[in-house]
Motif scaffolding. Structure first.
Motif, short mmCIF file in Angstrom:
data_model
loop_
_atom_site.label_atom_id
_atom_site.label_comp_id
_atom_site.label_asym_id
_atom_site.label_seq_id
_atom_site.Cartn_x
_atom_site.Cartn_y
_atom_site.Cartn_z
N HIS A 69 0.84 -1.21 0.00
CA HIS A 69 0.00 0.00 0.00
C HIS A 69 0.87 1.26 0.00
O HIS A 69 0.67 2.17 -0.81
CB HIS A 69 -0.90 -0.05 1.24
CG HIS A 69 -1.74 1.16 1.46
ND1 HIS A 69 -2.65 1.62 0.54
CD2 HIS A 69 -1.84 1.99 2.54
CE1 HIS A 69 -3.26 2.69 1.02
NE2 HIS A 69 -2.78 2.94 2.23
N PHE A 70 1.87 1.30 0.88
CA PHE A 70 2.76 2.46 0.94
C PHE A 70 3.68 2.50 -0.29
O PHE A 70 4.00 3.59 -0.78
CB PHE A 70 3.58 2.43 2.23
CG PHE A 70 2.85 3.01 3.40
CD1 PHE A 70 3.05 4.33 3.79
CD2 PHE A 70 1.96 2.24 4.13
CE1 PHE A 70 2.36 4.87 4.86
CE2 PHE A 70 1.26 2.77 5.21
CZ PHE A 70 1.46 4.08 5.58
N GLY A 71 4.09 1.34 -0.76
CA GLY A 71 4.92 1.31 -1.96
C GLY A 71 4.20 1.84 -3.18
O GLY A 71 4.77 2.58 -3.99
N TYR A 72 2.92 1.50 -3.30
CA TYR A 72 2.14 2.00 -4.43
C TYR A 72 1.95 3.51 -4.33
O TYR A 72 1.96 4.22 -5.34
CB TYR A 72 0.79 1.29 -4.46
CG TYR A 72 0.03 1.49 -5.76
CD1 TYR A 72 0.52 0.98 -6.96
CD2 TYR A 72 -1.19 2.17 -5.78
CE1 TYR A 72 -0.18 1.16 -8.15
CE2 TYR A 72 -1.89 2.36 -6.96
CZ TYR A 72 -1.38 1.84 -8.14
OH TYR A 72 -2.07 2.03 -9.32
N GLY A 73 1.78 4.00 -3.08
CA GLY A 73 1.70 5.45 -2.89
C GLY A 73 2.96 6.15 -3.36
O GLY A 73 2.90 7.22 -3.98
N ALA A 74 4.12 5.56 -3.09
CA ALA A 74 5.39 6.15 -3.52
C ALA A 74 5.52 6.11 -5.04
O ALA A 74 5.96 7.08 -5.67
CB ALA A 74 6.56 5.42 -2.87
#
Length: 212
Positions: A69-74
């Motif tokens: 989830h955080f990786g996709y945000g980045a």
């Protein structure tokens, strides 16, 4: 700072308030709709297709879903300068970009890969939750400021020198326009009940207590 790196950092940081918003809105859902949110559903589906769903316990799957989830945000934050360079429209700025990311993901590659059904086949309140979360992500101070900094350091100045006569809206104009465009799009999508209407139910056995 490199504008793509700035966008990635901004997108990563903006995922924090987005996740908090998702948690808060999740608690407001009716009990029958409190099954895992899309980041967890996507992770579980991809693990299942890779034959790894039995290799990780529920806690590890939750950690992996948060990480993705955080990786996709980045990743989507890093794409922000690219999109703004190619498309000169207020829709792509701030909250409007958040809605575009949501639409491209949940109407685009996610159903195309048969991971999840498109949003119009999900309960309306869960659809509202995800749209709101992406609005928060797109308009979050950390994400928008960092991505804007990266954008200004790169192509915008070069383009401005080539088109110095052309009027360009200031940052405030862009932010206001993006919020207006995002609100209009969200109002239309939220009002779209889709198959099963507003009382659409989740698949049997999907009600669980974990958000991610």
């Amino acid at each position: 700072m490199n504008r793509y790196l700035a966008g990635a950092i901004g997108g990563l940081l903006a995922t924090v308030p987005m996740t908090l918003a998702m948690e808060a809105l999740y608690r407001r859902l009716p009990r029958e709709e409190r099954y895992p949110l899309p980041p967890r559903e996507i992770t579980e589906d991809m693990l299942h297709k890779a034959g790894l769903d039995d290799a990780l316990d529920d806690k590890r799957q939750g950690e992996l879903s948060l990480l993705s989830h955080f990786g996709y945000g980045a990743i989507t934050g890093a794409l922000y300068p690219v999109v703004c360079e190619k498309v000169e429209h207020p829709l792509v700025y701030g909250s409007g970009y958040g809605v575009l990311v949501w639409a491209a993901s949940y109407f685009g590659w996610i159903p195309a890969l048969h991971i999840l059904a498109p949003p119009n086949r999900h309960p309306a309140q869960r659809r509202r939750l995800m749209i709101t979360a992406h609005l928060v992500w797109g308009q979050a101070p950390c994400g928008s400021a960092s991505a804007w900094l990266g954008l200004r350091e790169g192509g915008v100045r070069r383009r401005a020198s080539r088109h110095s006569v052309r009027h360009r809206p200031c940052r405030g104009d862009r932010t206001a326009s993006s919020m207006l465009c995002g609100a209009v799009i969200c109002a239309r999508i939220v009002a779209w009940p889709g198959p099963g209407g507003r009382n659409a139910k989740p698949p049997p056995g999907m009600i669980r207590k974990w958000r991610f």
